[in-house]
Write a protein that holds these residues in place. Structure first.
Motif, PDB file in Angstrom:
ATOM      1  N   VAL A 266       0.822  -1.211   0.000  1.00 43.36           N
ATOM      2  CA  VAL A 266       0.000   0.000   0.000  1.00 43.36           C
ATOM      3  C   VAL A 266       0.861   1.269   0.000  1.00 43.36           C
ATOM      4  CG1 VAL A 266      -0.376   0.243   2.525  1.00 43.36           C
ATOM      5  CG2 VAL A 266      -2.161   0.929   0.901  1.00 43.36           C
ATOM      6  N   SER A 267       2.057   1.204   0.602  1.00 42.53           N
ATOM      7  CA  SER A 267       2.921   2.400   0.613  1.00 42.53           C
ATOM      8  C   SER A 267       3.439   2.694  -0.790  1.00 42.53           C
ATOM      9  CB  SER A 267       4.122   2.220   1.545  1.00 42.53           C
ATOM     10  OG  SER A 267       3.708   1.899   2.836  1.00 42.53           O
TER      11      SER A 267
ATOM     12  N   GLU B  98       8.163  -5.005  -8.153  1.00 40.01           N
ATOM     13  CA  GLU B  98       7.585  -5.767  -7.038  1.00 40.01           C
ATOM     14  C   GLU B  98       8.018  -7.220  -7.195  1.00 40.01           C
ATOM     15  OE1 GLU B  98       5.787  -5.652  -4.082  1.00 40.01           O
ATOM     16  OE2 GLU B  98       6.008  -7.827  -4.268  1.00 40.01           O
ATOM     17  N   LYS B  99       8.516  -7.801  -6.104  1.00 38.99           N
ATOM     18  CA  LYS B  99       9.063  -9.165  -6.234  1.00 38.99           C
ATOM     19  C   LYS B  99       7.974 -10.227  -6.342  1.00 38.99           C
ATOM     20  CE  LYS B  99       9.964  -9.825  -1.317  1.00 38.99           C
ATOM     21  NZ  LYS B  99       8.665 -10.375  -0.959  1.00 38.99           N
ATOM     22  N   ASN B 100       6.781  -9.934  -5.862  1.00 40.58           N
ATOM     23  CA  ASN B 100       5.698 -10.920  -5.956  1.00 40.58           C
ATOM     24  C   ASN B 100       4.939 -10.760  -7.270  1.00 40.58           C
ATOM     25  OD1 ASN B 100       6.182 -12.251  -3.512  1.00 40.58           O
ATOM     26  ND2 ASN B 100       5.124 -10.642  -2.376  1.00 40.58           N
TER      27      ASN B 100
ATOM     28  N   ASN C  90       2.429  -7.439   3.977  1.00 41.26           N
ATOM     29  CA  ASN C  90       1.681  -6.903   5.132  1.00 41.26           C
ATOM     30  C   ASN C  90       0.387  -6.192   4.740  1.00 41.26           C
ATOM     31  OD1 ASN C  90       3.350  -7.820   7.232  1.00 41.26           O
ATOM     32  ND2 ASN C  90       4.836  -6.230   6.716  1.00 41.26           N
ATOM     33  N   SER C  91       0.302  -5.716   3.500  1.00 45.60           N
ATOM     34  CA  SER C  91      -0.912  -4.989   3.099  1.00 45.60           C
ATOM     35  C   SER C  91      -2.051  -5.931   2.693  1.00 45.60           C
ATOM     36  CB  SER C  91      -0.592  -4.039   1.943  1.00 45.60           C
ATOM     37  OG  SER C  91       0.469  -3.180   2.290  1.00 45.60           O
TER      38      SER C  91
ATOM     39  N   ALA D  19      -4.856  -5.778  10.478  1.00 49.02           N
ATOM     40  CA  ALA D  19      -6.128  -5.652  11.203  1.00 49.02           C
ATOM     41  C   ALA D  19      -7.182  -4.861  10.428  1.00 49.02           C
ATOM     42  CB  ALA D  19      -5.877  -5.041  12.574  1.00 49.02           C
TER      43      ALA D  19
ATOM     44  N   THR E 172      -7.697  -1.874   9.703  1.00 46.43           N
ATOM     45  CA  THR E 172      -8.230  -0.657  10.333  1.00 46.43           C
ATOM     46  C   THR E 172      -7.654   0.586   9.692  1.00 46.43           C
ATOM     47  OG1 THR E 172      -8.223  -1.875  12.398  1.00 46.43           O
ATOM     48  CG2 THR E 172      -8.515   0.503  12.575  1.00 46.43           C
TER      49      THR E 172
ATOM     50  N   VAL F  29      14.431  -6.852  -6.127  1.00 41.47           N
ATOM     51  CA  VAL F  29      15.724  -6.155  -6.104  1.00 41.47           C
ATOM     52  C   VAL F  29      16.726  -7.008  -5.332  1.00 41.47           C
ATOM     53  CG1 VAL F  29      16.937  -4.130  -5.197  1.00 41.47           C
ATOM     54  CG2 VAL F  29      14.728  -3.874  -6.353  1.00 41.47           C
TER      55      VAL F  29
ATOM     56  N   THR G 267       7.532   0.298   7.664  1.00 44.45           N
ATOM     57  CA  THR G 267       6.166   0.686   7.987  1.00 44.45           C
ATOM     58  C   THR G 267       5.382  -0.287   8.868  1.00 44.45           C
ATOM     59  OG1 THR G 267       5.745  -0.317   5.856  1.00 44.45           O
ATOM     60  CG2 THR G 267       5.713   2.097   5.947  1.00 44.45           C
TER      61      THR G 267
ATOM     62  N   GLY H 180       1.172   2.125   9.481  1.00 44.70           N
ATOM     63  CA  GLY H 180       1.725   2.502   8.180  1.00 44.70           C
ATOM     64  C   GLY H 180       0.699   2.554   7.063  1.00 44.70           C
TER      65      GLY H 180
ATOM     66  N   SER I  91      -2.571   3.157   7.339  1.00 39.23           N
ATOM     67  CA  SER I  91      -3.505   4.282   7.530  1.00 39.23           C
ATOM     68  C   SER I  91      -2.892   5.604   7.071  1.00 39.23           C
ATOM     69  CB  SER I  91      -3.878   4.428   9.012  1.00 39.23           C
ATOM     70  OG  SER I  91      -4.365   3.224   9.514  1.00 39.23           O
TER      71      SER I  91
HETATM   72  C1  LIG Z   1      -0.714  -7.986  12.386  1.00 41.39           C
HETATM   73  C2  LIG Z   1      -0.692  -6.623  11.771  1.00 41.39           C
HETATM   74  C3  LIG Z   1      -1.788  -5.789  11.898  1.00 41.39           C
HETATM   75  C4  LIG Z   1      -1.773  -4.534  11.308  1.00 41.39           C
HETATM   76  N1  LIG Z   1      -2.890  -3.764  11.360  1.00 41.39           N
HETATM   77  C5  LIG Z   1      -2.906  -2.551  10.782  1.00 41.39           C
HETATM   78  C6  LIG Z   1      -4.077  -1.781  10.766  1.00 41.39           C
HETATM   79  O1  LIG Z   1      -5.124  -2.206  11.209  1.00 41.39           O
HETATM   80  N2  LIG Z   1      -4.016  -0.541  10.204  1.00 41.39           N
HETATM   81  C7  LIG Z   1      -2.863  -0.036   9.674  1.00 41.39           C
HETATM   82  O2  LIG Z   1      -2.857   1.093   9.207  1.00 41.39           O
HETATM   83  N3  LIG Z   1      -1.745  -0.784   9.645  1.00 41.39           N
HETATM   84  C8  LIG Z   1      -1.757  -2.022  10.158  1.00 41.39           C
HETATM   85  N4  LIG Z   1      -0.636  -2.793  10.108  1.00 41.39           N
HETATM   86  C9  LIG Z   1       0.527  -2.275   9.415  1.00 41.39           C
HETATM   87  C10 LIG Z   1       0.300  -2.347   7.911  1.00 41.39           C
HETATM   88  O3  LIG Z   1      -0.052  -3.658   7.544  1.00 41.39           O
HETATM   89  C11 LIG Z   1       1.554  -1.901   7.215  1.00 41.39           C
HETATM   90  O4  LIG Z   1       1.937  -0.637   7.718  1.00 41.39           O
HETATM   91  C12 LIG Z   1       1.364  -1.747   5.709  1.00 41.39           C
HETATM   92  O5  LIG Z   1       0.739  -2.852   5.150  1.00 41.39           O
HETATM   93  C13 LIG Z   1       2.734  -1.524   5.116  1.00 41.39           C
HETATM   94  O6  LIG Z   1       2.604  -1.400   3.733  1.00 41.39           O
HETATM   95  P1  LIG Z   1       3.912  -1.369   2.853  1.00 41.39           P
HETATM   96  O7  LIG Z   1       3.480  -1.212   1.484  1.00 41.39           O
HETATM   97  O8  LIG Z   1       4.854  -0.378   3.433  1.00 41.39           O
HETATM   98  O9  LIG Z   1       4.590  -2.798   3.142  1.00 41.39           O
HETATM   99  P2  LIG Z   1       4.147  -4.211   2.578  1.00 41.39           P
HETATM  100  O10 LIG Z   1       2.685  -4.324   2.466  1.00 41.39           O
HETATM  101  O11 LIG Z   1       4.850  -5.219   3.427  1.00 41.39           O
HETATM  102  O12 LIG Z   1       4.725  -4.201   1.114  1.00 41.39           O
HETATM  103  C14 LIG Z   1       6.107  -4.235   0.862  1.00 41.39           C
HETATM  104  C15 LIG Z   1       6.249  -4.742  -0.563  1.00 41.39           C
HETATM  105  O13 LIG Z   1       7.607  -4.684  -0.922  1.00 41.39           O
HETATM  106  C16 LIG Z   1       7.896  -5.851  -1.647  1.00 41.39           C
HETATM  107  N5  LIG Z   1       9.331  -6.104  -1.572  1.00 41.39           N
HETATM  108  C17 LIG Z   1      10.069  -6.399  -0.492  1.00 41.39           C
HETATM  109  N6  LIG Z   1      11.344  -6.585  -0.822  1.00 41.39           N
HETATM  110  C18 LIG Z   1      11.423  -6.405  -2.162  1.00 41.39           C
HETATM  111  C19 LIG Z   1      12.488  -6.471  -3.098  1.00 41.39           C
HETATM  112  N7  LIG Z   1      13.733  -6.792  -2.727  1.00 41.39           N
HETATM  113  N8  LIG Z   1      12.230  -6.215  -4.408  1.00 41.39           N
HETATM  114  C20 LIG Z   1      10.973  -5.913  -4.819  1.00 41.39           C
HETATM  115  N9  LIG Z   1       9.923  -5.851  -3.967  1.00 41.39           N
HETATM  116  C21 LIG Z   1      10.159  -6.076  -2.657  1.00 41.39           C
HETATM  117  C22 LIG Z   1       7.085  -6.937  -0.965  1.00 41.39           C
HETATM  118  O14 LIG Z   1       6.909  -8.072  -1.782  1.00 41.39           O
HETATM  119  C23 LIG Z   1       5.803  -6.192  -0.687  1.00 41.39           C
HETATM  120  O15 LIG Z   1       4.874  -6.310  -1.733  1.00 41.39           O
HETATM  121  C24 LIG Z   1      -0.625  -4.076  10.641  1.00 41.39           C
HETATM  122  C25 LIG Z   1       0.466  -4.922  10.490  1.00 41.39           C
HETATM  123  C26 LIG Z   1       0.429  -6.200  11.035  1.00 41.39           C
HETATM  124  C27 LIG Z   1       1.576  -7.105  10.824  1.00 41.39           C
END
Ligand SMILES: Cc1cc2nc3c(=O)[nH]c(=O)nc-3n(C[C@H](O)[C@H](O)[C@H](O)COP(=O)(O)OP(=O)(O)OC[C@H]3O[C@@H](n4cnc5c(N)ncnc54)[C@H](O)[C@@H]3O)c2cc1C
Length: 440
Positions: free
Chosen positions: A12-13, A33-35, A42-43, A49, A51, A185, A395, A399, A401
């Motif tokens: 989501v970030s 994106e690696k997937n 985490n997203s 959760a 939220t 990466v 994050t 993160g 939200s």
């Molecule tokens: C149990 C739990 C409950 C939570 N509840 C909430 C909530 O209710 N509300 C809220 O706001 N937040 C919540 N969070 C936090 C929230 O899930 C994260 O802040 C948010 O999903 C982070 O998004 P992101 O895009 O930064 O990271 P991610 O969603 O983890 O995405 C990172 C991406 O980077 C990619 N990546 C990683 N390494 C590489 C690489 N080398 N090359 C290419 N791609 C790569 C991954 O495959 C992934 O797709 C919760 C987290 C957890 C664990």
């Protein structure tokens, strides 16, 4: 391949940042994106959760942090509302439930402090609680005072769906943007003012790089010599399923001195016939949950050094986390885990039985909490390192939200990295997703 801006990671970030670039005049953007699809870590709605945190019912936040999160979350609300997509979000009630005279008094005090800043908040008693959440009052011991802080403005959000929306909008605005899935990466270095990023498929040369890669953002920061005083404490969170029990979200008051949110219950956005209870708080030596091969990268992040162990012990001691963490470890154990977890859920649903609960195997993500090895302190919330032409976002909650607020900040920073020819139109961003002057 060459580009002006490279985005690593499409959770989501990364999605929010790619979207925010529409308020710049940069067209040369590559996202890797690696997937094989967006937001599978985490997203994913299975792993967090769901939220949209706003600070009103998060009793692990003080007022200052709550208001900062609310401001950031408002961008998200406006974006989500504009989509009118039932698979994206659901408006829901959220309440903090207090039982016992002491906890009720604390909740009243919190209401006095927070109420003026959150006009939709109210303090309700057993009858109103029972109307909204019958199972919460069923079988409750008579004579024990009960109250709840109620928000009628809660949003449950599918952050994976949100990422898809961001990406779709970003591509519609900038068809030149290139997005590569299954592209991880492997390494990054700086050469003649350009970032040279090796992936499993190709090499990308970029003027600026934004790492939106969860725990891996700090891993790549270290590779470029940034944030070396930080290490990752990966805190996994598991969920149990309980069947059809709740309509909205029910929190418990914060456990004293513990920086993580207490276990709560909510109707699953993906299946409102199921109630999820969690997340638990269980440190694991992994960068990504259920991906054992990521443990090697975690081991090299710095916590397993004499300085790291010292910092970890200090963090556990200072935050009184040791007992709490051990208890949370037990929740995931076969047979006995469920008995212990039941005791955590009964304050929310007094009549819940052992056989109602089922551990959601394979679900639950990891909160990549940052530990400052120099001060021996735990940094709560999301953390950003800004380097020369590069940004690294790590994050943990909340993160998701605050993803649009972070994206706004980072789009402005990247525009500044790229020099005078590049602009970020902050006013246009505000017009599109900023809080209307009349609300709150
Ligand atoms: C149990 C739990 C409950 C939570 N509840 C909430 C909530 O209710 N509300 C809220 O706001 N937040 C919540 N969070 C936090 C929230 O899930 C994260 O802040 C948010 O999903 C982070 O998004 P992101 O895009 O930064 O990271 P991610 O969603 O983890 O995405 C990172 C991406 O980077 C990619 N990546 C990683 N390494 C590489 C690489 N080398 N090359 C290419 N791609 C790569 C991954 O495959 C992934 O797709 C919760 C987290 C957890 C664990």
């Amino acid at each position: 391949m060459e580009c002006e801006i490279l985005v690593v990671g499409l959770g989501v970030s990364g999605g929010a940042f790619a979207w925010a670039l529409k308020f710049t005049n940069v067209r040369s953007v590559v996202v890797v994106e690696k997937n094989s699809a967006p937001a599978m870590v985490n997203s994913s709605p299975m792993n967090n959760a769901q939220t949209s945190h706003e600070g009103d019912t998060e009793t692990n936040y003080g007022l200052k942090k709550a208001l900062a999160v609310r401001k950031a979350a408002m961008y998200l609300r406006r974006y989500v509302d504009s989509k009118n997509d039932r698979t994206l979000s659901r408006k829901t009630t959220r309440m903090v439930l207090a039982s016992g005279a002491g906890k009720v008094a604390q909740l009243e005090e919190r209401f006095r402090e927070f109420g003026p800043h959150y006009p939709h908040l109210s303090l309700i008693g057993p009858v109103e609680i029972g109307k909204l959440e019958p199972k919460v009052m069923e079988g409750r011991r008579p004579g024990v005072p009960v109250a709840a802080l109620l928000s009628t403005e809660g949003y449950a959000i599918n952050y994976q769906r949100l990422t898809e929306h961001f990406l779709q909008d970003a591509l519609a605005h900038n068809p030149e943007m290139k997005v590569f899935f299954n592209t991880g990466v492997r390494s990054v270095k700086r050469e003649n003012g350009m970032f040279v990023v090796e992936t499993n498929h190709t090499t990308v040369r970029a003027r600026t790089v934004v790492f939106e890669a969860g725990a891996y953002s700090l891993h790549f920061a270290h590779k470029l010599g940034y944030g070396l005083q930080y290490a990752i404490l990966s805190v996994a969170g598991s969920f149990y399923s309980g069947g059809r029990l709740l309509n909205g979200k029910v929190y418990q008051p914060q456990i004293e001195n513990i920086p993580f949110a207490a276990i709560h219950g909510d109707a699953d956005l993906l299946n409102p016939e199921d109630t999820r209870f969690g997340p638990t708080t269980k440190p694991l030596p992994l960068m990504e949950r259920h991906q054992v091969r990521t443990s090697w990268d975690w081991l090299r992040m710095g916590l397993l050094s004499p300085r790291g162990v010292r910092a970890l012990v200090k963090v556990l001691w200072k935050n009184k986390l040791l007992g709490y963490v051990l208890k949370n470890w037990v929740f995931d154990l076969p047979l006995i885990g469920k008995w212990f977890f039941l005791r955590e859920v009964r304050p929310i649903i007094p009549t819940i039985r052992h056989r109602d609960l089922k551990l959601r195997r394979g679900a639950g993500g990891i909160r990549p909490q940052i530990i400052d090895l120099e001060s021996g302190s735990l940094i709560m919330g999301d953390a950003t390192i800004v380097g020369d032409g590069c940004i690294f976002n790590t994050t943990p909650s909340p993160g998701a939200s605050v993803c649009l607020a972070n994206a706004k900040r980072d789009a402005a920073a990247v525009a500044a990295f790229l020099g005078e020819a590049c602009r970020f139109d902050a006013e246009a961003f505000e017009r599109e997703v900023g809080e209307p002057a009349t609300s709150h």
